[in-house]
Design a protein around this motif. Structure first.
Motif, short mmCIF file in Angstrom:
data_model
loop_
_atom_site.label_atom_id
_atom_site.label_comp_id
_atom_site.label_asym_id
_atom_site.label_seq_id
_atom_site.Cartn_x
_atom_site.Cartn_y
_atom_site.Cartn_z
N GLU A 70 0.82 -1.21 0.00
CA GLU A 70 0.00 0.00 0.00
C GLU A 70 0.86 1.26 0.00
OE1 GLU A 70 -3.12 0.21 2.86
OE2 GLU A 70 -3.93 -1.77 2.37
N ALA A 71 1.98 1.20 0.69
CA ALA A 71 2.88 2.36 0.77
C ALA A 71 3.76 2.49 -0.47
CB ALA A 71 3.77 2.24 2.00
N LYS A 72 3.81 1.42 -1.28
CA LYS A 72 4.69 1.35 -2.45
C LYS A 72 6.15 1.48 -2.06
CE LYS A 72 1.20 3.13 -5.63
NZ LYS A 72 0.85 4.12 -6.66
N SER A 73 6.44 0.97 -0.83
CA SER A 73 7.81 1.04 -0.34
C SER A 73 7.98 0.09 0.85
CB SER A 73 8.16 2.45 0.12
OG SER A 73 9.43 2.47 0.72
N ALA A 74 9.17 -0.52 0.93
CA ALA A 74 9.50 -1.36 2.08
C ALA A 74 10.33 -0.61 3.11
CB ALA A 74 10.25 -2.61 1.61
N GLU A 75 10.56 0.67 2.87
CA GLU A 75 11.30 1.47 3.85
C GLU A 75 10.43 1.65 5.10
OE1 GLU A 75 13.11 5.09 2.52
OE2 GLU A 75 13.43 4.28 0.50
N PRO A 76 10.96 1.33 6.27
CA PRO A 76 10.15 1.39 7.50
C PRO A 76 9.41 2.71 7.69
CG PRO A 76 12.19 0.26 7.94
CD PRO A 76 12.29 0.77 6.53
N ALA A 77 10.08 3.82 7.50
CA ALA A 77 9.46 5.13 7.74
C ALA A 77 8.30 5.38 6.78
CB ALA A 77 10.49 6.24 7.61
N LYS A 78 8.37 4.79 5.59
CA LYS A 78 7.33 5.03 4.59
C LYS A 78 6.12 4.11 4.76
CE LYS A 78 10.35 7.04 1.07
NZ LYS A 78 10.89 6.93 -0.31
N TYR A 79 6.36 2.84 5.14
CA TYR A 79 5.20 1.95 5.24
C TYR A 79 4.57 1.92 6.63
CZ TYR A 79 7.51 -2.20 7.42
OH TYR A 79 8.14 -3.08 8.26
N LEU A 80 5.28 2.44 7.64
CA LEU A 80 4.75 2.42 9.02
C LEU A 80 3.37 3.08 9.14
CD1 LEU A 80 5.06 1.77 12.02
CD2 LEU A 80 6.44 3.85 12.26
N PRO A 81 3.14 4.27 8.55
CA PRO A 81 1.80 4.87 8.66
C PRO A 81 0.71 4.02 8.00
CG PRO A 81 3.42 6.49 7.90
CD PRO A 81 4.08 5.16 7.83
N PHE A 82 1.07 3.30 6.97
CA PHE A 82 0.10 2.43 6.30
C PHE A 82 -0.20 1.20 7.14
CE2 PHE A 82 1.74 5.10 2.98
CZ PHE A 82 0.68 5.26 2.10
N LEU A 83 0.81 0.70 7.87
CA LEU A 83 0.60 -0.43 8.76
C LEU A 83 -0.36 -0.05 9.89
CD1 LEU A 83 1.34 -3.32 9.59
CD2 LEU A 83 3.35 -2.39 10.80
N ALA A 84 -0.23 1.16 10.40
CA ALA A 84 -1.10 1.61 11.49
C ALA A 84 -2.57 1.66 11.06
CB ALA A 84 -0.65 2.98 11.97
N LYS A 85 -2.81 1.86 9.76
CA LYS A 85 -4.19 1.99 9.26
C LYS A 85 -4.64 0.77 8.44
CE LYS A 85 -3.76 7.03 9.02
NZ LYS A 85 -3.76 8.22 8.14
#
Length: 380
Positions: free
Chosen positions: A325-340
């Motif tokens: 969903e974040a189109k990235s595996a970088e922690p800082a980028k996908y973390l907000p998508f994981l929360a939602k």
């Protein structure tokens, strides 16, 4: 010499072409005790993670339209907090993209600070202590219900359904064991203010001899004994209860609620003697998905699911879905998508509340009949 100098630029060009087409490698750390008394549960978790990564790679999982390769980085914390923080730092140094683990509350909580400081998302598939998410680390999530629900529900069940009026409590002094025992007592007292807690005893997570505390408990003639701890301790405890002629019902949390308990208890686990709960559960409409997973697991590992392998599998898949969903595996980028995230797993729908706890977490109550773990009901 001239021949060699002509080859060098060509070789370099090939190397650059290869690197340009190489798949992105995403490293997922997994931590569980694969040594020590709980190693069978740790291996069960590890197997669930392996299945998830194999499935992701087999279907050619893509992030931002590009195929990626998931690699598991496996670590053993031996259910020891010091080892847990050591391997957590090791995973941070390895620059993993996310962590699935740990299994035990006592290792999960101290390790979570290390992941938080590094900004690495962590999903625990098994740790139930409320303290884990009370820290309000935005990197910490779990896919099972916590001890407030687990212990409280068991306490209510003990007095309402099993009619227990005199209860003895034993815990193994771990963060998990103490926590679930405390919540059990609260749940029992809330449901039946007049219930008597006739004894509170403790042991340790590696103990094998319980004669002293069980003799003390026997003299108080309880209707039910609640144990906060793991199956490796609960099994021998049940054997010694039988040897001492203790007739009380036995109740435990998820750590004792395993397929291995009958083997560990030998012939001391009579029908309906034990009631326990898993910190998760599926409603009837989800049962087929879980059954299919369990059948695949059995075929692959020639062993039944012991406890939390399906939740580990879902934790890996949920993390991968957030990356997509974040189109990235970088922690800082996908973390907000994981929360939602809203993900449909083999254990049911997965979404997190503001603390990182699973929303609408379920519990499954079990007993044992004919030496087999037998489902009673799912409680929301």
């Amino acid at each position: 010499m001239l021949f060699k100098t002509k080859l060098i630029p060509f070789a370099i060009a090939l190397a650059f072409a290869g690197s340009a087409n190489a798949q992105e490698v995403i490293k997922i750390g997994h931590v569980a005790p694969v040594s020590g008394a709980s190693s069978h549960l740790g291996k069960d978790n590890e197997n669930g993670a392996k299945m998830a990564v194999e499935d992701l790679n087999a279907k050619g999982f893509k992030i931002n339209g590009k195929p990626v390769k998931f690699v598991l980085v496996l670590e053993d914390d031996a259910a020891d907090p010091k080892q847990g923080t050591a391997v957590a730092q090791k995973l941070v140094d390895a620059k993993v993209n996310g962590v699935i683990g740990h299994l035990n509350s006592g290792t999960t909580v101290p390790a979570s600070k290390i992941y938080f400081d590094a900004g690495i998302p962590q999903i625990s598939p098994a740790a139930t202590t409320p303290q884990y998410t009370k820290q309000r680390f935005n990197t910490a999530f779990r896919v099972v219900a916590n001890d407030n629900k687990l212990g409280g529900t068991l306490g209510a069940y003990a007095v309402q359904k099993l009619a227990a009026k005199k209860i003895a409590v034993i815990d193994d002094r771990t963060a998990y064991g103490q926590g679930v025992a405390e919540e059990f007592v609260k749940g029992a007292k809330k449901s039946l203010p007049g219930v008597q807690i006739v004894g509170k005893e403790f042991t340790n997570a590696n103990a094998t001899d319980f004669n002293a505390i069980l003799t003390t408990i026997k003299a108080k003639n309880p209707d039910l004994i609640f144990f906060g701890g793991m199956d490796s301790v609960a099994g021998p405890m049940l054997r010694q209860m039988k040897a001492l002629g203790i007739k009380a019902k036995f109740m435990g949390g998820d750590g004792a609620c395993t397929e291995m308990l009958p083997k560990l208890a030998s012939d001391s686990i009579g029908d309906d003697l034990v009631t326990c709960a898993e910190a998760g559960g599926v409603t009837p409409d989800q049962q087929k998905n879980l059954d299919d997973f369990q059948a695949r697991y059995q075929k692959k590992y020639n062993s039944p699911v012991l406890l939390y392998a399906p939740y580990v599998y879902d934790a890996v898949m949920t993390m991968a879905a957030a990356m997509a969903e974040a189109k990235s595996a970088e922690p800082a980028k996908y973390l907000p998508f994981l929360a939602k995230i809203k993900y449909q797993g083999v254990t049911g729908p997965i979404a997190f509340d503001a603390n990182g706890d699973i929303k609408d977490g379920s519990l499954t109550l079990f007993t044992y009949k004919g030496g087999k773990k037998t489902k009673m009901e799912v409680v929301k």
